[in-house]
Design an enzyme around this catalytic site. Structure first.
Site, PDB file in Angstrom:
ATOM      1  N   ASP A   1      42.646  47.477  44.683  1.00 44.90           N
ATOM      2  CA  ASP A   1      42.927  46.232  43.982  1.00 44.90           C
ATOM      3  C   ASP A   1      41.631  45.857  43.244  1.00 44.90           C
ATOM      4  O   ASP A   1      40.557  46.396  43.543  1.00 44.90           O
ATOM      5  CB  ASP A   1      43.316  45.165  45.002  1.00 44.90           C
ATOM      6  CG  ASP A   1      43.429  43.792  44.383  1.00 44.90           C
ATOM      7  OD1 ASP A   1      44.081  43.675  43.328  1.00 44.90           O
ATOM      8  OD2 ASP A   1      42.852  42.832  44.939  1.00 44.90           O
TER       9      ASP A   1
ATOM     10  N   ASP B   1      42.415  42.499  49.066  1.00 45.12           N
ATOM     11  CA  ASP B   1      41.925  41.249  49.666  1.00 45.12           C
ATOM     12  C   ASP B   1      43.043  40.222  49.848  1.00 45.12           C
ATOM     13  O   ASP B   1      42.783  39.119  50.317  1.00 45.12           O
ATOM     14  CB  ASP B   1      40.848  40.622  48.774  1.00 45.12           C
ATOM     15  CG  ASP B   1      41.430  40.085  47.477  1.00 45.12           C
ATOM     16  OD1 ASP B   1      42.272  40.791  46.878  1.00 45.12           O
ATOM     17  OD2 ASP B   1      41.074  38.966  47.069  1.00 45.12           O
TER      18      ASP B   1
ATOM     19  N   ASP C   1      40.738  42.174  41.616  1.00 46.88           N
ATOM     20  CA  ASP C   1      40.260  40.800  41.837  1.00 46.88           C
ATOM     21  C   ASP C   1      39.999  40.552  43.322  1.00 46.88           C
ATOM     22  O   ASP C   1      40.914  40.646  44.141  1.00 46.88           O
ATOM     23  CB  ASP C   1      41.313  39.788  41.338  1.00 46.88           C
ATOM     24  CG  ASP C   1      41.609  39.946  39.845  1.00 46.88           C
ATOM     25  OD1 ASP C   1      40.655  40.113  39.076  1.00 46.88           O
ATOM     26  OD2 ASP C   1      42.793  39.901  39.468  1.00 46.88           O
TER      27      ASP C   1
ATOM     28  N   ARG D   1      51.189  36.231  37.362  1.00 45.53           N
ATOM     29  CA  ARG D   1      50.920  34.915  36.763  1.00 45.53           C
ATOM     30  C   ARG D   1      52.092  33.950  36.899  1.00 45.53           C
ATOM     31  O   ARG D   1      51.935  32.831  37.378  1.00 45.53           O
ATOM     32  CB  ARG D   1      50.545  35.090  35.286  1.00 45.53           C
ATOM     33  CG  ARG D   1      49.867  33.862  34.706  1.00 45.53           C
ATOM     34  CD  ARG D   1      49.490  34.089  33.239  1.00 45.53           C
ATOM     35  NE  ARG D   1      48.670  35.261  33.065  1.00 45.53           N
ATOM     36  CZ  ARG D   1      48.474  35.879  31.899  1.00 45.53           C
ATOM     37  NH1 ARG D   1      49.068  35.430  30.803  1.00 45.53           N
ATOM     38  NH2 ARG D   1      47.718  36.953  31.825  1.00 45.53           N
TER      39      ARG D   1
ATOM     40  N   GLY E   1      47.096  38.151  44.493  1.00 41.24           N
ATOM     41  CA  GLY E   1      47.907  39.363  44.350  1.00 41.24           C
ATOM     42  C   GLY E   1      49.265  39.125  43.711  1.00 41.24           C
ATOM     43  O   GLY E   1      49.969  40.063  43.376  1.00 41.24           O
TER      44      GLY E   1
ATOM     45  N   SER F   1      47.152  42.056  37.386  1.00 35.29           N
ATOM     46  CA  SER F   1      46.581  41.193  36.344  1.00 35.29           C
ATOM     47  C   SER F   1      46.681  41.820  34.964  1.00 35.29           C
ATOM     48  O   SER F   1      46.304  42.970  34.750  1.00 35.29           O
ATOM     49  CB  SER F   1      45.111  40.902  36.653  1.00 35.29           C
ATOM     50  OG  SER F   1      44.518  40.230  35.552  1.00 35.29           O
TER      51      SER F   1
ATOM     52  N   ASN G   1      44.820  40.986  32.730  1.00 33.66           N
ATOM     53  CA  ASN G   1      43.427  41.032  32.272  1.00 33.66           C
ATOM     54  C   ASN G   1      42.649  42.174  32.913  1.00 33.66           C
ATOM     55  O   ASN G   1      41.435  42.300  32.697  1.00 33.66           O
ATOM     56  CB  ASN G   1      42.735  39.700  32.602  1.00 33.66           C
ATOM     57  CG  ASN G   1      43.316  38.539  31.793  1.00 33.66           C
ATOM     58  OD1 ASN G   1      43.156  38.490  30.581  1.00 33.66           O
ATOM     59  ND2 ASN G   1      44.022  37.639  32.460  1.00 33.66           N
TER      60      ASN G   1
END
Ligand code: G6P
Ligand code: MG
Length: 217
Positions: A12, A173, A14, A52, A49, A119, A121
């Site tokens: 992952d 996380d 972020d 959006r 996780g 994401s 991004n």
């Protein structure tokens, strides 16, 4: 050459490789407060996780108010613009301790690496961090239909590596992410607190505690 139990590691992004989870938190917090939803660290754990619109829907549900689809899109855009302003200056200095050494160690040992982030991004973030070339495969929101906790993103990453799930492990996380890894029938390495990531196989505080030796056959 050592023999490892695994042939691929799926990361992952972020909160694992960089602390952008904190920037998502700040951006969601401001949005939540603007719609009158109570927002704290515990609530935020439920968002990690999650994609959006999924995250936005959880916050709006907590506000107890109704929003039209058009309002939702505007709010999602606002959050994203705020988030993008927070990550504009991201650089290799923002890699979390142990992130770059872990990637290098894993690849030098002959294991494959993939990124699995919902994401939109993600690509921009790994480019700014200078680690875009450290992954054999990158799976982001554009390549999947179902967000974590669905196993799709981890299964897609494993397939992209040409590996079966049983020889891959995932690093996450978030509660949703650990659930996705376990649903994909992979070993789940949690990053954070064992009290939060109760379904992980092993939890470490950060990648600075990662040791490939733990995965020898
Ligand atoms: C990751 C983060 C979430 C974030 C999601 C969507 O999974 O853990 O906190 O909401 O990506 O990110 P995006 O950049 O597409 O809004
Ligand atoms: Mg994460």
């Amino acid at each position: 050459m050592h023999k490892y139990e695994y042939r691929g590691v799926i990361f992952d992004l972020d909160g694992v490789l960089t602390d952008t989870a904190h920037y998502h938190y700040l951006a969601w917090k401001r949005l939540a407060e603007s719609v009158g939803a109570i927002f704290d660290e515990a609530f935020n754990e439920q968002l990690k996780g999650v994609d959006r619109m999924g995250s936005l829907n959880l916050i709006l549900a907590a506000s107890g108010k109704d929003f039209s689809e058009a309002d939702k899109l505007t709010l999602a855009d606002e959050k994203n613009l705020h988030y993008q302003s927070l990550i504009a200056q991201l650089s290799p200095a923002d890699l979390l301790p142990g992130a770059a050494p872990s990637l290098q160690l894993i690849r030098a040992a002959g294991l494959k690496t993939a990124l699995a982030s919902v994401s939109k991004n993600a690509q921009a973030v790994i480019e700014r961090l200078g680690i875009a070339d450290q992954f054999d495969v990158v799976v982001d929101a554009a390549k999947i239909k179902n967000s974590k906790p669905d196993p799709e993103i981890f299964l897609t990453a494993a397939a992209g590596l040409g590996l079966t799930a049983d020889v891959c492990f995932g690093v996450e996380d978030s509660i949703a992410g650990i659930r996705a890894i376990k649903s994909a029938n992979m070993f789940a390495l949690g990053i954070g607190s064992p009290a939060v990531l109760t379904e992980a196989d092993v939890v470490i505080a950060g990648l600075h505690q990662f040791s490939l030796q733990d995965y020898l056959k």
